[in-house]
Design an enzyme around this catalytic site. Sequence first.
Site, PDB file in Angstrom:
ATOM      1  N   ARG A   1     -13.411  -8.112  -0.703  1.00  0.00           N
ATOM      2  CA  ARG A   1     -12.758  -7.813   0.587  1.00  0.00           C
ATOM      3  C   ARG A   1     -12.275  -6.358   0.581  1.00  0.00           C
ATOM      4  O   ARG A   1     -11.666  -5.898  -0.368  1.00  0.00           O
ATOM      5  CB  ARG A   1     -11.581  -8.762   0.791  1.00  0.00           C
TER       6      ARG A   1
ATOM      7  N   GLY B   1      -4.389  -5.121   6.977  1.00  0.00           N
ATOM      8  CA  GLY B   1      -5.497  -4.205   7.228  1.00  0.00           C
ATOM      9  C   GLY B   1      -6.466  -4.690   8.275  1.00  0.00           C
ATOM     10  O   GLY B   1      -7.019  -3.889   9.050  1.00  0.00           O
TER      11      GLY B   1
ATOM     12  N   THR C   1       0.884  -1.170   0.000  1.00  0.00           N
ATOM     13  CA  THR C   1       0.000   0.000   0.000  1.00  0.00           C
ATOM     14  C   THR C   1       0.912   1.207   0.000  1.00  0.00           C
ATOM     15  O   THR C   1       2.074   1.100   0.371  1.00  0.00           O
ATOM     16  CB  THR C   1      -0.830   0.013   1.315  1.00  0.00           C
TER      17      THR C   1
ATOM     18  N   THR D   1       0.106   0.902   6.478  1.00  0.00           N
ATOM     19  CA  THR D   1       0.241  -0.147   5.474  1.00  0.00           C
ATOM     20  C   THR D   1       0.417  -1.472   6.217  1.00  0.00           C
ATOM     21  O   THR D   1       0.796  -1.484   7.378  1.00  0.00           O
ATOM     22  CB  THR D   1       1.454   0.086   4.553  1.00  0.00           C
TER      23      THR D   1
HETATM   24  N1  GLY Z   1      -3.342  -2.289   4.329  1.00  0.00           N
HETATM   25  C1  GLY Z   1      -3.803  -2.715   3.087  1.00  0.00           C
HETATM   26  C2  GLY Z   1      -4.792  -3.784   3.160  1.00  0.00           C
HETATM   27  O1  GLY Z   1      -4.798  -4.571   4.093  1.00  0.00           O
HETATM   28  O2  GLY Z   1      -5.594  -3.872   2.247  1.00  0.00           O
END
Ligand code: GLY
Length: 366
Positions: A245, A271, A217, A268
Amino acid sequence: MGFRWSRRGILQAGATASLGVFGGKHVLASPAFHINRSQGTRPLVISSGNGLEACAKAMEMLQADEDTLDAVIAGVNIVEEDPGDMSVGYGGLPNESGTVQLDSSVMHGPTRNGGAVASIEGIKNPSKVAKIVMERTDHVLIVGQGAQDLAKAHGFPVENLLTDRARERWLQWRENMSDRDDWLPVQRAGDGRGGLDPTADHGAADEFDPFFRYHGTINCNCVNADGDISGVTTTSGLSWKIPGRVGDSPILGAGLYVDNDVGAAGSTGRGEANLLDCCSFLAVEFMRQGMHPKDACLAVMRRVAAKTVDPRLLREDGTPNFSLNFYALNKAGEYGGANFRPSRFVVNDGGESRHEDSAYLWERDQ
Ligand code: GLY
């Protein structure tokens, strides 16, 4: 393996109250490494480790007195459009069906406003669409087909975002998933069974592990000379994710949070771990209480570690087995980053962008 204590770590431990127990250890008061604190400097841009060019672009725009949000969006657009970065935008790794679905959020400090898109397909720059959500609708988050329709209405072309390199990696993952389906694992070229040519240019293919779940990310935050603050987070999300998702990146308070009176934080990494504790909001709240951005990021890491109890997500020593990064800056232009283990982030305080070490809780082999 036990914690490695250092004098600085012990001082740090004393500065943060012990609020919980994790794996038999007081993780919320555990020592930390690389906790030297930055001085304040403005203008300032920080980002995840893949943002050297993004921070340089954003700084150039801040120095030209352009808007803080326009600056960070222009910065991350470079990464969104770069097929070499397989964690963001064009060239991002797809979901389990082989479709690239992107998430992004923006927050503009001066107007106290924000916008986001999730699971958007076919649009290279989801960060620009997130800004349209913020500026041209009365909504904050628009997902899926609705987000693509909004982008089309504003003149964005719908493009195929799946590069050959990303598609080949998806195939490698798909073919290695199970030996009880009809997908045959990757074979060496020339063995009569076809498959990928191992000599082909797959970029960092040597390091590619089809069993690993990639969470890349970019988060980029800035404060200008006047103290105005903005941030953006944009991603292709978890590789091979279940279609639909949504990660932390488009969720205000999780993947990004900005309060123009206090500062900005973004994330990042895994998530799901962030979503369960709204950690960017938490980091900004810690800064509001007076913590330096680096201490706020570390406090968030400790909170996530303390809340991680599922054995699936733990190493044998009881520490989290995944990566999660936070990056934060405050109105004075102080900044910091943290992860569980050694990591780096990008800083630009007016010259060239540079990598700096994040603070961390455990050594890499621990
Ligand atoms: N941090 C990015 C995700 O988990 O989609």
